[in-house]
Design a protein around this motif. Structure first.
Motif, PDB file in Angstrom:
ATOM      1  N   GLY A  60     -23.098  -0.367 -45.685  1.00  0.00           N
ATOM      2  CA  GLY A  60     -23.112  -0.447 -44.241  1.00  0.00           C
ATOM      3  C   GLY A  60     -24.019   0.635 -43.553  1.00  0.00           C
ATOM      4  O   GLY A  60     -24.873   0.220 -42.499  1.00  0.00           O
ATOM      5  N   LEU A  61     -23.746   1.791 -43.779  1.00  0.00           N
ATOM      6  CA  LEU A  61     -24.797   2.772 -43.089  1.00  0.00           C
ATOM      7  C   LEU A  61     -25.929   2.715 -43.320  1.00  0.00           C
ATOM      8  O   LEU A  61     -26.896   2.944 -42.292  1.00  0.00           O
ATOM      9  CB  LEU A  61     -24.095   4.283 -43.640  1.00  0.00           C
ATOM     10  CG  LEU A  61     -24.585   5.369 -42.949  1.00  0.00           C
ATOM     11  CD1 LEU A  61     -24.368   5.455 -41.469  1.00  0.00           C
ATOM     12  CD2 LEU A  61     -24.172   7.017 -43.626  1.00  0.00           C
TER      13      LEU A  61
ATOM     14  N   LEU B 238     -15.415   8.110 -35.191  1.00  0.00           N
ATOM     15  CA  LEU B 238     -16.350   8.001 -36.130  1.00  0.00           C
ATOM     16  C   LEU B 238     -17.931   8.221 -35.901  1.00  0.00           C
ATOM     17  O   LEU B 238     -18.694   8.694 -36.323  1.00  0.00           O
ATOM     18  CB  LEU B 238     -16.208   6.872 -36.883  1.00  0.00           C
ATOM     19  CG  LEU B 238     -17.076   6.292 -38.206  1.00  0.00           C
ATOM     20  CD1 LEU B 238     -17.045   7.116 -39.293  1.00  0.00           C
ATOM     21  CD2 LEU B 238     -16.845   4.871 -38.728  1.00  0.00           C
ATOM     22  N   THR B 239     -18.170   7.374 -34.662  1.00  0.00           N
ATOM     23  CA  THR B 239     -19.455   7.327 -34.064  1.00  0.00           C
ATOM     24  C   THR B 239     -19.949   8.957 -34.028  1.00  0.00           C
ATOM     25  O   THR B 239     -21.368   9.074 -34.008  1.00  0.00           O
ATOM     26  CB  THR B 239     -19.707   6.615 -32.973  1.00  0.00           C
ATOM     27  OG1 THR B 239     -19.182   5.266 -33.313  1.00  0.00           O
ATOM     28  CG2 THR B 239     -21.111   6.315 -32.793  1.00  0.00           C
TER      29      THR B 239
ATOM     30  N   ARG C 125     -24.958   0.525 -33.061  1.00  0.00           N
ATOM     31  CA  ARG C 125     -25.148   0.138 -34.411  1.00  0.00           C
ATOM     32  C   ARG C 125     -23.890   0.693 -35.201  1.00  0.00           C
ATOM     33  O   ARG C 125     -23.274   0.000 -35.849  1.00  0.00           O
ATOM     34  CB  ARG C 125     -26.404   0.208 -34.906  1.00  0.00           C
ATOM     35  CG  ARG C 125     -27.426  -0.462 -34.455  1.00  0.00           C
ATOM     36  CD  ARG C 125     -28.665  -0.503 -35.082  1.00  0.00           C
ATOM     37  NE  ARG C 125     -29.282   0.581 -35.552  1.00  0.00           N
ATOM     38  CZ  ARG C 125     -29.906   1.301 -35.072  1.00  0.00           C
ATOM     39  NH1 ARG C 125     -30.587   1.070 -33.714  1.00  0.00           N
ATOM     40  NH2 ARG C 125     -30.407   2.560 -35.463  1.00  0.00           N
ATOM     41  N   LEU C 126     -23.724   1.977 -34.975  1.00  0.00           N
ATOM     42  CA  LEU C 126     -22.890   2.586 -36.043  1.00  0.00           C
ATOM     43  C   LEU C 126     -21.449   2.343 -35.462  1.00  0.00           C
ATOM     44  O   LEU C 126     -20.401   2.591 -36.167  1.00  0.00           O
ATOM     45  CB  LEU C 126     -23.012   4.202 -35.947  1.00  0.00           C
ATOM     46  CG  LEU C 126     -24.447   4.767 -36.309  1.00  0.00           C
ATOM     47  CD1 LEU C 126     -24.419   6.220 -36.260  1.00  0.00           C
ATOM     48  CD2 LEU C 126     -24.378   4.660 -37.914  1.00  0.00           C
TER      49      LEU C 126
ATOM     50  N   VAL D 160     -26.995  -9.701 -36.278  1.00  0.00           N
ATOM     51  CA  VAL D 160     -26.763  -9.337 -34.998  1.00  0.00           C
ATOM     52  C   VAL D 160     -26.075  -7.793 -34.926  1.00  0.00           C
ATOM     53  O   VAL D 160     -26.737  -6.838 -33.805  1.00  0.00           O
ATOM     54  CB  VAL D 160     -25.427 -10.047 -34.309  1.00  0.00           C
ATOM     55  CG1 VAL D 160     -25.170  -9.528 -32.819  1.00  0.00           C
ATOM     56  CG2 VAL D 160     -25.872 -11.710 -34.377  1.00  0.00           C
ATOM     57  N   GLN D 161     -25.347  -7.350 -35.754  1.00  0.00           N
ATOM     58  CA  GLN D 161     -25.148  -5.803 -35.892  1.00  0.00           C
ATOM     59  C   GLN D 161     -26.363  -4.912 -35.957  1.00  0.00           C
ATOM     60  O   GLN D 161     -26.394  -3.852 -35.443  1.00  0.00           O
ATOM     61  CB  GLN D 161     -24.052  -5.649 -36.930  1.00  0.00           C
ATOM     62  CG  GLN D 161     -22.615  -6.308 -36.356  1.00  0.00           C
ATOM     63  CD  GLN D 161     -21.665  -5.997 -37.645  1.00  0.00           C
ATOM     64  OE1 GLN D 161     -21.957  -6.146 -38.561  1.00  0.00           O
ATOM     65  NE2 GLN D 161     -20.444  -5.947 -37.115  1.00  0.00           N
ATOM     66  N   ARG D 162     -27.233  -5.242 -36.910  1.00  0.00           N
ATOM     67  CA  ARG D 162     -28.491  -4.676 -37.324  1.00  0.00           C
ATOM     68  C   ARG D 162     -29.151  -4.677 -36.196  1.00  0.00           C
ATOM     69  O   ARG D 162     -30.274  -3.867 -35.914  1.00  0.00           O
ATOM     70  CB  ARG D 162     -28.987  -4.965 -38.649  1.00  0.00           C
ATOM     71  CG  ARG D 162     -28.054  -5.093 -39.713  1.00  0.00           C
ATOM     72  CD  ARG D 162     -28.923  -5.147 -40.989  1.00  0.00           C
ATOM     73  NE  ARG D 162     -29.813  -6.401 -40.865  1.00  0.00           N
ATOM     74  CZ  ARG D 162     -29.129  -7.563 -41.661  1.00  0.00           C
ATOM     75  NH1 ARG D 162     -28.035  -7.374 -42.457  1.00  0.00           N
ATOM     76  NH2 ARG D 162     -29.775  -8.665 -41.786  1.00  0.00           N
ATOM     77  N   ALA D 163     -29.453  -5.721 -35.241  1.00  0.00           N
ATOM     78  CA  ALA D 163     -30.452  -6.113 -34.160  1.00  0.00           C
ATOM     79  C   ALA D 163     -29.962  -5.206 -33.067  1.00  0.00           C
ATOM     80  O   ALA D 163     -30.994  -4.929 -31.946  1.00  0.00           O
ATOM     81  CB  ALA D 163     -30.552  -7.199 -34.090  1.00  0.00           C
ATOM     82  N   VAL D 164     -28.757  -4.640 -32.898  1.00  0.00           N
ATOM     83  CA  VAL D 164     -28.421  -3.802 -31.666  1.00  0.00           C
ATOM     84  C   VAL D 164     -29.346  -2.623 -31.301  1.00  0.00           C
ATOM     85  O   VAL D 164     -29.699  -2.081 -32.219  1.00  0.00           O
ATOM     86  CB  VAL D 164     -27.115  -3.459 -31.735  1.00  0.00           C
ATOM     87  CG1 VAL D 164     -26.447  -2.462 -30.585  1.00  0.00           C
ATOM     88  CG2 VAL D 164     -25.900  -4.506 -31.557  1.00  0.00           C
ATOM     89  N   GLY D 165     -29.894  -2.486 -30.302  1.00  0.00           N
ATOM     90  CA  GLY D 165     -30.865  -1.579 -29.894  1.00  0.00           C
ATOM     91  C   GLY D 165     -30.595  -0.049 -30.376  1.00  0.00           C
ATOM     92  O   GLY D 165     -31.107   0.608 -30.745  1.00  0.00           O
ATOM     93  N   GLY D 166     -29.461   0.239 -29.739  1.00  0.00           N
ATOM     94  CA  GLY D 166     -29.037   1.818 -29.692  1.00  0.00           C
ATOM     95  C   GLY D 166     -28.416   2.071 -30.937  1.00  0.00           C
ATOM     96  O   GLY D 166     -27.523   1.409 -31.608  1.00  0.00           O
ATOM     97  N   ILE D 167     -28.623   3.527 -31.390  1.00  0.00           N
ATOM     98  CA  ILE D 167     -28.210   3.786 -32.778  1.00  0.00           C
ATOM     99  C   ILE D 167     -26.608   4.036 -32.851  1.00  0.00           C
ATOM    100  O   ILE D 167     -25.756   3.665 -33.658  1.00  0.00           O
ATOM    101  CB  ILE D 167     -28.677   5.175 -33.141  1.00  0.00           C
ATOM    102  CG1 ILE D 167     -28.249   5.585 -34.767  1.00  0.00           C
ATOM    103  CG2 ILE D 167     -28.433   6.532 -32.142  1.00  0.00           C
ATOM    104  CD1 ILE D 167     -29.137   6.676 -35.305  1.00  0.00           C
TER     105      ILE D 167
END
Length: 383
Positions: free
Chosen positions: A110-111, A44-45, A27-28, A17-24
């Motif tokens: 993770g990054l 952090l973002t 996700r970060l 789910v976290q990897r599939a989020v559309g905006g960068i």
């Protein structure tokens, strides 16, 4: 400990789910901040997005990222999420020290996962390793990174190979979180072993195309002894580029009863390459053996030859670009997770420029450099 990290990390692997989020930026946002709560001036973002944009604008080092941030206008800082402070609402860019502190401590696995692409549905995936030569500290080994690249040239993820181990043990950890059903994974002779073949076929429901060299003496001799001269399934291709002409002949046959056995082995192929340098007429010949679990209906000789050829291009499409265009081997980023995270930003920049239609990455970097504080954000979809 993160599945990809060679050091103590902060989180487990990002979820689907976290990897599939559309905006960068979204996700970060799922990455935890390694800093203490007290004294944080920049989200952090914001710092990570600053790094993404700066590298896409041509920054090669942490110092260059800090310089890009220092010169960014207020509008750019607002789009990156910098906090407005004071009665005038002035936004301050993260300093070089802040960037360095975060890049050396933020979770590298993770990054890499969050900035990579989803391999589900891809035709094939090439896995290969590369050493960041400039990351060596004293007698310690330089950071060796293994990455997976789709046929379209986008990096799925990347992991650092822990010291005193090899890519063989790192590959399962690299690919474990991803759905590879139906994807053909290609790798060089280092990964031609029964354990990795079982992992790909049984655990990931994927296919493999692996190179066999003389280091696998028994298997190599068994393949060389096959009746290649009587094989009728053959494909011949000819290319001329870079001042040389090349003829590739691929022959394949079904070898389900080959002794010694190899897990799920169905086909073997022999690729004979004949090359001639146009300038001096020098001729070279090379024979390579390939094994796969794909049947003759799933992979013809032409298909096997193309998969093998596409795997070799990972050196040109990714490693060469990171070395020559982004100066990775001369980079002096050596502390903590810095080498892995800088390589991840370079992978993102290369993939983003390819998505924008640039076949030659330096051309893309030059175009971005004409509008360094707006074009990177547009390419990354940062509103």
């Amino acid at each position: 400990m993160c599945r990809q990290s060679a050091t103590v990390c902060l989180i487990k692997s990002p979820t689907d789910v976290q990897r599939a989020v559309g905006g960068i930026a979204e996700r970060l946002a799922s990455l935890p901040d390694p800093r203490a709560r007290r004294g944080r001036r920049h989200p952090l973002t914001t710092v990570l997005l600053t790094c993404c944009c700066a590298v896409l604008a041509g920054a090669r080092s942490i110092r260059a990222i800090g310089q890009w941030a220092r010169n960014a206008p207020q509008e750019t800082l607002a789009r990156l999420g910098a906090t407005a402070r004071g009665p005038l609402g002035v936004r301050r860019a993260p300093s070089t020290t802040t960037v360095q502190r975060l890049l050396t401590t933020v979770c590298p696995g993770g990054l890499a996962d969050l900035l990579g692409c989803d391999p589900a549905g891809a035709d094939h995936l090439a896995v290969d390793g590369k050493t960041a030569k400039g990351s060596r500290i004293g007698t310690a080994s330089a950071a060796h990174l293994i990455s997976a690249l789709t046929g379209a040239g986008h990096v799925v993820s990347q992991a650092r190979v822990p010291d005193k181990t090899t890519e063989v043990t790192a590959l399962p950890h690299l690919l474990a979180p991803f759905d590879l059903a139906g994807v053909t994974v290609t790798a060089d002779a280092l990964h031609t072993n029964a354990g990795e073949a079982r992992f790909l076929v049984e655990d990931k429901r994927a296919h493999y195309v692996l190179v066999v060299k003389r280091n696998q003496k028994t298997l190599f001799n068994a393949l060389r002894a096959l009746p290649w001269t009587t094989v009728r399934a053959e494909h011949v291709s000819r290319d001329r580029a870079h001042g040389r002409s090349e003829t590739r002949t691929v022959r394949a046959l079904t070898v389900t009863d080959l002794d010694p056995g190899f897990p799920y082995l169905v086909q073997a192929a022999r690729i004979h390459r004949w090359r001639r340098v146009e300038a001096n007429g020098k001729v070279s010949r090379e024979t390579v053996y390939v094994i796969t679990d794909l049947t003759s209906r799933q992979a013809s000789p032409a298909r096997i030859g193309q998969l093998a050829c596409d795997h070799w291009t990972i050196e040109n499409r990714e490693h060469y670009v990171r070395d020559v265009t982004f100066g990775e081997d001369t980079s002096r980023v050596r502390t903590g997770c810095g080498p892995e995270n800088m390589a991840t930003f370079r992978n993102l920049a290369i993939g983003t420029l390819r998505e924008a239609g640039y076949r030659y990455i330096p051309d893309g970097l030059r175009d971005v450099s004409y509008r360094p504080f707006t074009h990177p954000l547009e390419l990354l979809g940062i509103s």
